[in-house]
Design a protein around this motif. Structure first.
Motif, PDB file in Angstrom:
ATOM      1  N   VAL A 129      26.594  51.610  84.632  1.00  0.00           N
ATOM      2  CA  VAL A 129      26.248  50.282  84.105  1.00  0.00           C
ATOM      3  C   VAL A 129      26.623  49.131  85.039  1.00  0.00           C
ATOM      4  CG1 VAL A 129      26.256  50.986  81.691  1.00  0.00           C
ATOM      5  CG2 VAL A 129      28.399  50.242  82.734  1.00  0.00           C
ATOM      6  N   ASP A 130      27.462  49.404  86.042  1.00  0.00           N
ATOM      7  CA  ASP A 130      27.749  48.356  87.023  1.00  0.00           C
ATOM      8  C   ASP A 130      28.249  48.992  88.313  1.00  0.00           C
ATOM      9  OD1 ASP A 130      30.620  48.756  86.863  1.00  0.00           O
ATOM     10  OD2 ASP A 130      30.664  47.515  85.063  1.00  0.00           O
TER      11      ASP A 130
ATOM     12  N   LEU B 260      39.254  55.652  85.321  1.00  0.00           N
ATOM     13  CA  LEU B 260      38.189  56.331  86.070  1.00  0.00           C
ATOM     14  C   LEU B 260      36.871  56.320  85.316  1.00  0.00           C
ATOM     15  CD1 LEU B 260      40.127  59.373  87.593  1.00  0.00           C
ATOM     16  CD2 LEU B 260      39.556  57.188  88.655  1.00  0.00           C
ATOM     17  N   LYS B 261      36.872  55.818  84.094  1.00  0.00           N
ATOM     18  CA  LYS B 261      35.631  55.690  83.318  1.00  0.00           C
ATOM     19  C   LYS B 261      34.909  54.375  83.625  1.00  0.00           C
ATOM     20  CE  LYS B 261      37.767  56.177  79.379  1.00  0.00           C
ATOM     21  NZ  LYS B 261      38.001  56.273  77.919  1.00  0.00           N
ATOM     22  N   LEU B 262      35.575  53.499  84.359  1.00  0.00           N
ATOM     23  CA  LEU B 262      34.971  52.199  84.653  1.00  0.00           C
ATOM     24  C   LEU B 262      33.635  52.375  85.366  1.00  0.00           C
ATOM     25  CD1 LEU B 262      37.905  49.903  85.822  1.00  0.00           C
ATOM     26  CD2 LEU B 262      36.653  49.809  83.670  1.00  0.00           C
ATOM     27  N   GLY B 263      32.654  51.593  84.927  1.00  0.00           N
ATOM     28  CA  GLY B 263      31.321  51.660  85.530  1.00  0.00           C
ATOM     29  C   GLY B 263      30.368  52.554  84.772  1.00  0.00           C
ATOM     30  N   TYR B 264      30.896  53.302  83.779  1.00  0.00           N
ATOM     31  CA  TYR B 264      30.066  54.263  83.058  1.00  0.00           C
ATOM     32  C   TYR B 264      30.067  54.000  81.547  1.00  0.00           C
ATOM     33  CZ  TYR B 264      30.047  56.935  87.367  1.00  0.00           C
ATOM     34  OH  TYR B 264      29.876  57.328  88.678  1.00  0.00           O
ATOM     35  N   GLU B 265      28.944  54.307  80.939  1.00  0.00           N
ATOM     36  CA  GLU B 265      28.802  54.231  79.479  1.00  0.00           C
ATOM     37  C   GLU B 265      28.247  55.569  78.997  1.00  0.00           C
ATOM     38  OE1 GLU B 265      25.716  52.033  76.509  1.00  0.00           O
ATOM     39  OE2 GLU B 265      26.702  50.739  77.995  1.00  0.00           O
TER      40      GLU B 265
END
Length: 363
Positions: free
Chosen positions: A149-150, A169-174
């Motif tokens: 997502v980013d 480590l989940k940052l950037g994902y949905e």
């Protein structure tokens, strides 16, 4: 050129009060009720604007969720993309079809003509949603799907947004498909990309990602020149049987020689080595780098040629041209539309020259 070809017509009806609410704040994701008629069948739907910067454009893109019935043609959701900045209106579909030809999981798409409350909105690209039905339609094993997502979906421990260590480590994902337990596998994957030693990496990374399919995806990004493709514009699917991640392209309108603003893109704008942590680590390994080089050479011989690609471009443009002539946002620029085949031809020729010059560095 057959000017009699007519695209499928989708008739969208939104109550005036709901339409006013939709337009009041274009950044709200909360869907509103509407009706969509396809092939004479009236469907109750929820509708919302989709995209980020594209919401500012006069011709909006939409996310459609089927409400009654809950699914239509095996889909719970579809995306209707305005392709506003692409003068050809075919780059997204051309890219998805190209990826599929390379053996990469890719959304199905088709052009349609949208009419909203009796007013022509023009040519849109209907794109298959990447969700559980995407998996079922291909008879793939159940698994999880994550949307990038980013820019933090860069396969790194460092944030692409603030250049600091990620707090998660989940940052950037949905997560779109799967349960909370699947997030462990995503985090394990990213952790190992960044912490395996060089001697461990070649053997152990193959326990987490389908390397051949990943390199095919990298090649697809390289040939289409999607600048955002390496840290954005993709989804991750973890195959529940093989337990390996595969990658799915998304949002490929800024390709084939034009950037996100519709401007001509330099043929060397996207480097042959790409730019994310996983790609860099794979190409550092002799075996994978040679595999990638061989793959590029095969694609340049078979698919990424003017002789192979331009008939596909011509077929798509001939199919949609009569409807583009009725598109209120595009019909005044038919001369530009008609020149796009030469723009894409020129891009392929110059991109091939660049890649031929750089490919020797992959030895």
């Amino acid at each position: 050129m057959d000017e009699a070809v007519i695209l499928p017509q989708y008739k969208l009806f939104i109550k005036p009060m709901d339409l006013r609410e939709l337009r009041r704040d274009i950044w709200i994701d909360e869907p509103l009720p509407a009706q969509l008629t396809i092939d004479g069948k009236r469907l109750d739907i929820d509708i919302a604007y989709r995209g980020s910067h594209i919401r500012d454009f006069p011709k909006k893109s939409y996310q459609v969720s089927f409400y009654k019935p809950k699914s239509f043609r095996g889909s719970k959701h579809i995306h209707l993309n305005a392709e506003f900045k692409d003068p050809s209106l075919v780059r997204n579909k051309l890219s998805f079809d190209f990826f599929a030809e390379l053996g990469v999981l890719s959304p199905q798409s088709r052009h349609i003509f949208l009419v909203q409350n009796g007013k022509a909105e023009g040519v849109y690209l209907e794109i298959e949603a990447v969700d559980e039905n995407f998996i079922k339609r291909r008879n793939l094993p159940n698994g999880s799907i994550y949307y990038a997502v980013d820019g933090d979906a860069n396969f790194s421990l460092m944030s692409d947004l603030d250049k600091e260590t990620k707090k998660s480590l989940k940052l950037g994902y949905e997560r779109k498909v799967g349960g909370p337990e699947d997030e462990y596998y995503l985090q394990e994957f990213i952790f190992n990309i960044n912490t395996l030693s060089n001697s461990e990496f070649e053997k152990d990374i193959q326990k987490f990602v389908d390397v051949d399919k990943y390199l095919r995806w990298v090649a697809g990004v390289i040939f289409t020149s999607n600048y955002d493709g390496f840290v954005h514009n993709y989804a991750l699917y973890r195959n529940g049987e093989s337990r390996l991640f595969e990658i799915i392209p998304w949002d490929y309108d800024a390709t084939w020689g034009r950037d996100v603003n519709g401007k001509i893109m330099e043929p060397d704008y996207v480097p042959i080595e790409g730019f994310n942590t996983l790609t860099a680590r794979l190409l550092y390994v002799d075996t994978f780098r040679k595999q990638y080089r061989t793959l590029l050479e095969e694609i340049m011989e078979q698919q990424f040629t003017v002789e192979h690609m331009i008939p596909k471009v011509e077929k798509l443009t001939q199919l949609i041209r009569p409807s583009v002539n009725q598109d209120p946002y595009k019909k005044q620029n038919m001369d530009i539309f008609d020149q796009e085949i030469s723009v894409i031809t020129n891009y392929i020729e110059k991109r091939r020259t660049y890649l031929n010059r750089k490919i020797v560095k992959l030895e």
